[in-house]
Design an enzyme around this catalytic site. Sequence first.
Site, short mmCIF file in Angstrom:
data_model
loop_
_atom_site.label_atom_id
_atom_site.label_comp_id
_atom_site.label_asym_id
_atom_site.label_seq_id
_atom_site.Cartn_x
_atom_site.Cartn_y
_atom_site.Cartn_z
N CYS A 2 1.99 4.89 3.38
CA CYS A 2 0.66 5.42 3.11
C CYS A 2 0.47 6.72 3.89
O CYS A 2 1.06 6.94 4.94
CB CYS A 2 -0.44 4.44 3.45
SG CYS A 2 -0.45 2.94 2.47
N ARG A 27 6.96 9.65 3.05
CA ARG A 27 6.67 8.39 3.73
C ARG A 27 6.74 7.20 2.78
O ARG A 27 6.76 6.05 3.21
CB ARG A 27 5.28 8.45 4.37
CG ARG A 27 5.18 9.49 5.48
CD ARG A 27 3.77 9.55 6.03
NE ARG A 27 3.42 8.34 6.73
CZ ARG A 27 3.64 8.11 8.01
NH1 ARG A 27 4.25 9.02 8.73
NH2 ARG A 27 3.26 6.98 8.58
N TRP A 77 0.85 3.02 -0.49
CA TRP A 77 2.01 2.14 -0.65
C TRP A 77 1.45 0.73 -0.78
O TRP A 77 0.86 0.20 0.16
CB TRP A 77 2.93 2.26 0.57
CG TRP A 77 4.27 1.63 0.42
CD1 TRP A 77 5.39 2.19 -0.13
CD2 TRP A 77 4.66 0.33 0.87
NE1 TRP A 77 6.43 1.31 -0.06
CE2 TRP A 77 6.03 0.16 0.54
CE3 TRP A 77 3.99 -0.71 1.50
CZ2 TRP A 77 6.72 -1.00 0.84
CZ3 TRP A 77 4.68 -1.87 1.80
CH2 TRP A 77 6.03 -2.01 1.47
N ASN A 103 -5.29 3.45 5.83
CA ASN A 103 -3.93 2.96 6.05
C ASN A 103 -4.03 1.70 6.92
O ASN A 103 -4.82 1.66 7.87
CB ASN A 103 -3.08 3.98 6.81
CG ASN A 103 -2.71 5.17 5.97
OD1 ASN A 103 -2.99 5.21 4.78
ND2 ASN A 103 -2.09 6.16 6.61
N GLY A 104 -3.21 0.70 6.62
CA GLY A 104 -3.20 -0.51 7.42
C GLY A 104 -3.52 -1.73 6.59
O GLY A 104 -3.50 -1.69 5.35
N GLU A 482 25.01 -0.52 8.63
CA GLU A 482 24.24 0.68 8.32
C GLU A 482 24.73 1.33 7.02
O GLU A 482 23.93 1.80 6.21
CB GLU A 482 24.31 1.68 9.48
CG GLU A 482 23.68 3.03 9.21
CD GLU A 482 22.18 2.97 8.96
OE1 GLU A 482 21.62 3.99 8.53
OE2 GLU A 482 21.56 1.91 9.18
N LYS A 486 22.40 1.95 3.65
CA LYS A 486 22.20 3.23 2.98
C LYS A 486 22.45 3.12 1.48
O LYS A 486 21.71 3.68 0.67
CB LYS A 486 23.12 4.31 3.58
CG LYS A 486 22.68 4.81 4.91
CD LYS A 486 21.37 5.57 4.81
CE LYS A 486 20.58 5.47 6.09
NZ LYS A 486 19.91 4.22 6.33
N GLU A 489 19.53 1.23 -0.09
CA GLU A 489 18.26 1.96 -0.05
C GLU A 489 18.14 2.97 -1.17
O GLU A 489 17.07 3.09 -1.79
CB GLU A 489 18.10 2.67 1.30
CG GLU A 489 17.76 1.77 2.46
CD GLU A 489 17.61 2.54 3.75
OE1 GLU A 489 16.65 2.27 4.48
OE2 GLU A 489 18.46 3.41 4.03
N HIS A 505 35.56 -16.77 5.82
CA HIS A 505 34.63 -17.87 6.03
C HIS A 505 33.47 -17.84 5.03
O HIS A 505 32.31 -18.03 5.41
CB HIS A 505 34.12 -17.85 7.47
CG HIS A 505 35.21 -18.00 8.48
ND1 HIS A 505 35.78 -19.21 8.81
CD2 HIS A 505 35.87 -17.06 9.23
CE1 HIS A 505 36.73 -19.02 9.71
NE2 HIS A 505 36.81 -17.73 9.98
N LYS A 605 8.87 5.49 4.68
CA LYS A 605 9.59 6.06 5.80
C LYS A 605 9.23 5.35 7.10
O LYS A 605 10.09 5.03 7.91
CB LYS A 605 9.26 7.55 5.93
CG LYS A 605 9.98 8.27 7.07
CD LYS A 605 11.47 8.30 6.85
CE LYS A 605 12.20 9.11 7.90
NZ LYS A 605 13.66 9.03 7.74
#
Length: 610
Positions: A2, A27, A77, A103-104, A482, A486, A489, A505, A605
């Site tokens: 947001c 964001r 968002w 926002n929140g 990581e 990526k 994402e 395993h 973000k």
Amino acid sequence: MCGIVGYVGSENAVPYLVNGLKKLEYRGYDSSGVVVGKIENGEPKFYLYKKAGKLSQLIGVLPKELSGSWGIGHTRWATHGLVTDQNAHPFYSQNHRIAVVHNGIIENFMGLRANLQHEGVTFTSETDSEVIPNLVQKYYNGDLLTAVQDALKEVIGAYALAITCIDEPNKIVVAKRGGPLVIGISEGTYYIASDVNAIVGNTSRVIYLEDGDIVEVTPKGLKFPTIQDNDYAERVKEITINANETEKCGYDTYMEKEINEQPESIERAFAGRLDMENATAKLSGFEDDVFKRTKKITAMSAGTSYYASVFGGLLFEQYARIPSSSEFSSELRYKNPIVNEDDVYFAISQSGETADTIEAMKEIHEKGGKVFGICNVVSSTIARQTDGGAFIHAGPEIAVASTKAFSNTLIVYYLLALKFARQRGMSKEEGTKFIQRIMEQPRLVKTALENKEKIHAIAKKYCKAKEFLYLGRGLMYPIAMEGALKLKEISYIHAEAFAAGEIKHGPIALVDENTPSVFLVPDDFLREKVISGIKEIKARKGPVIAIGVEGDKELESIVDDFIPVPKIENPSFYALPMVAVCQLFAFYCAKELGLDVDQPRNLAKSVTVE
């Protein structure tokens, strides 16, 4: 997650609102909107426009002649309610005289909403945010600031708010509890934003709001009811970001730019922090005495920062012999953690505003623990509320998927490992060699990125795969995690990372001729064991991509595709060149699939709500 913008001044508010929202697109968002206030024929009027989808959808419905001397804007968002025009911000009160962006998350919104409905209020959206303008309307009696103060006494949750009332032209009241909010100051003009990037280029003077702040903003100045004599001069800070740092500078996307900026950003991370004479690191934000007696380090973080923390913990144990662990912030805050006198906690967050990490940090402080921050944003909540720490100096990172911030966080971990190790037995000679390896990192990453044509070709070959496996051992395991993140994402390809020794395993059941495996293979003492794992994959017809050391002919001969990185004297330093290759591979996969690499779907973000 947001974004909020606001403007009060003598010029047209619309250009700032639109350009500010553009700067906040990174964001993550799924709808946007603005309210513009204007005096027409002596009467103040509001003009509201909001649309689901990209910001271009909103811009497409804004009248070219739209103007006004004050206004607020928002990118949403979705949390409560679907992605629709009705659920987009801003929201009016029922009488359309008060407008709000938020926002929140309002945790008690269901109860507040029910009470307001009982009093006759009709809601137009599914969101928690719409209760705010109606609460303010309930308490409004000619003074917006007082009405906001009274309304927020009923609110439980996190918020950053910008609120305006048609009965008080050229005035915005802002409030913060949990979400970031900043006010830019110019002569007779004030800029409001949830991220300083939206203000860059308009003014260099800003105030970062603290939790509990409620501020009245007019062209005549700011009114801080909580500051004695309204003297807020000490809180005014200078913006250090250069406007060019937030532009693409010739690249098609921010992500490609930021991947390729890493040699320079990595150098910034260690510049001025290497003590050659004493073969150690200089990190003034970390108290020497604390870490000399530390018996355990626990990192709390989320997402990319979590994988960096796992890597850092392995470094601490290997070089400084300090027991170290990593926890997801979202889990730690609810675990009732055991905090001992000589334990130290790290809060790692690129933005410094990650809600779960901030709350976990508060929990540790409540139990008497020490918390040190590692983050990128100097003005962030974590930077202000920790007991010390270090900035990673990555510069603005606009693409949603983190690249250079991850690499710079690893550099800070290398510096800390050196500092702690020199306090605990590492020789001066070993320290000098460690410093040399750190100083080589910009060149090594640059060389690894020069293989972009080969990386692109391999990405083109495999980008239609439905899933990938990423595998590594030791220090390469968090790098594999990581790398998989990526790919997930930005390409939306399912990718899972495993410690290479765990492949037998269970995960080997996933292997077939359509599932590529990416192995990270430095020339360390685990190399032969990793190669054994590769052979097991190959025996089951699984395609293998290896990121290995230049000149490793044996490895190259047994895999389907080989991406070299330069040979390094100390195998502990392969992380950055190898993660740079993983970043570029994910980038090219997403580009080949025609996807938006800077603003991938469903992602934000900075996650500033639970």
